[in-house]
Write a protein that holds these residues in place. Structure first.
Motif, PDB file in Angstrom:
ATOM      1  N   UNK A 202     -38.747 -14.417  45.586  1.00 50.90           N
ATOM      2  CA  UNK A 202     -39.032 -15.128  46.837  1.00 50.90           C
ATOM      3  C   UNK A 202     -40.509 -15.054  47.183  1.00 50.90           C
ATOM      4  N   UNK A 203     -41.107 -13.881  47.070  1.00 50.11           N
ATOM      5  CA  UNK A 203     -42.524 -13.735  47.429  1.00 50.11           C
ATOM      6  C   UNK A 203     -43.421 -14.543  46.492  1.00 50.11           C
ATOM      7  N   UNK A 204     -43.107 -14.552  45.207  1.00 49.69           N
ATOM      8  CA  UNK A 204     -43.922 -15.306  44.249  1.00 49.69           C
ATOM      9  C   UNK A 204     -43.715 -16.801  44.418  1.00 49.69           C
ATOM     10  N   UNK A 205     -42.494 -17.209  44.656  1.00 49.48           N
ATOM     11  CA  UNK A 205     -42.178 -18.626  44.830  1.00 49.48           C
ATOM     12  C   UNK A 205     -42.913 -19.217  46.030  1.00 49.48           C
ATOM     13  N   UNK A 206     -43.067 -18.412  47.084  1.00 52.71           N
ATOM     14  CA  UNK A 206     -43.729 -18.884  48.303  1.00 52.71           C
ATOM     15  C   UNK A 206     -45.225 -18.576  48.344  1.00 52.71           C
TER      16      UNK A 206
END
Length: 274
Positions: A202-206
């Motif tokens: 989630x953190x990398x995707x955003x």
């Protein structure tokens, strides 16, 4: 008692509606024409159209699935890197004896409070000299070196809670440190590993900032950068298409959260971080 519960649920529902209104407005705007988006706050489009989804999926520049694929490739590398490197580092800090273990662990924890922007210039210079700029390598390779101290700490807390008798029994059976890691620690570490994988994804995707710094070629852009390309400060911005593709990009994150939300809570509870 019943009336209190009804009021409590009504209050929670109203609060949820207020929090979700921006998302619902974005969803409605993705079906509106360019002229209607900023002239009406209604959640019901006057003349619903799917043209924004068609135009957004085929542009800008490249089909939007290219950017989705780039994001998934980067996220996959980050998830694998964090799981492998952070679990190894956590096992070393939690169960192995070596000179300077305490100071090194404290130094690692101190990096959590260090803003990413402080080290950005030095990191960029290193990656530039290596010829990695405008590739996925600066975003993925550091994750194989246990650079996310939060996940290391998360796993250290979990490993310290495992019974020492398991390690002693494995040593009696002739297992070395690496065999203990593979056969004892990794299977029992599953809740923490799942939590690490979910948050890493989630953190990398955003993530927008790091990807903006290191990626520039259109074929290498990820989803956050592709959404930005719909907005043109000097010309016409395609707001409808941006809202439509924003809804599309929400699908993977929402799906991951819905499927693994119980494992997130279980992993955090097992490590004592609530």
């Amino acid at each position: 008692m019943v009336s209190r519960r009804v009021l409590a649920h009504a209050g929670l529902a109203l609060g949820a509606l207020v929090m979700l209104y921006p998302v619902l407005w974005m969803l409605a705007s993705s079906f509106k024409t360019q002229a209607e988006i900023f002239t009406s706050a209604s959640l019901v489009p006057v003349a619903p159209t799917a043209a924004n989804y068609v135009g957004g999926w085929t542009g800008p520049g490249l089909p939007f699935w290219v950017y989705l694929l780039n994001s998934l490739l980067v996220c996959s590398g980050v998830v694998i890197g964090n799981i492998l490197s952070c679990s190894l580092a956590a096992y070393a800090f939690a169960r192995m004896r070596f000179l300077g273990r305490g100071p090194f662990f404290a130094l690692m924890l101190a990096t959590i409070m260090l803003p990413h922007h402080v080290t950005l210039v030095a990191q960029y210079a290193i990656f530039r000299d290596l010829g990695w700029i405008d590739t996925f390598l600066p975003l993925v390779v550091p994750k194989f070196l246990a650079t996310d101290a939060f996940f290391v700490f998360l796993m250290v807390q979990f490993i310290r809670g495992l019974p020492r008798e398991l390690y002693e029994a494995a040593r009696i059976d002739g297992c070395g440190p690496f065999q203990i890691y593979l056969r004892i620690v990794m299977p029992l570490l599953k809740p923490a590993l799942v939590t690490t994988a979910i948050f890493s994804f989630i953190w990398t995707y955003n993530d927008f900032f790091s990807q903006l710094i290191y990626l520039s070629s259109p074929q290498n852009l990820t989803v956050p950068l592709a959404l930005r390309s719909f907005l043109d400060a000097s010309g016409q911005s395609e707001w409808g298409e941006m809202f439509a593709m924003s809804i599309v990009t929400l699908v993977p994150v929402v799906a991951v959260f819905v499927v693994f939300q119980r494992r997130i809570v279980a992993g955090m509870a097992h490590t004592g971080l609530k």
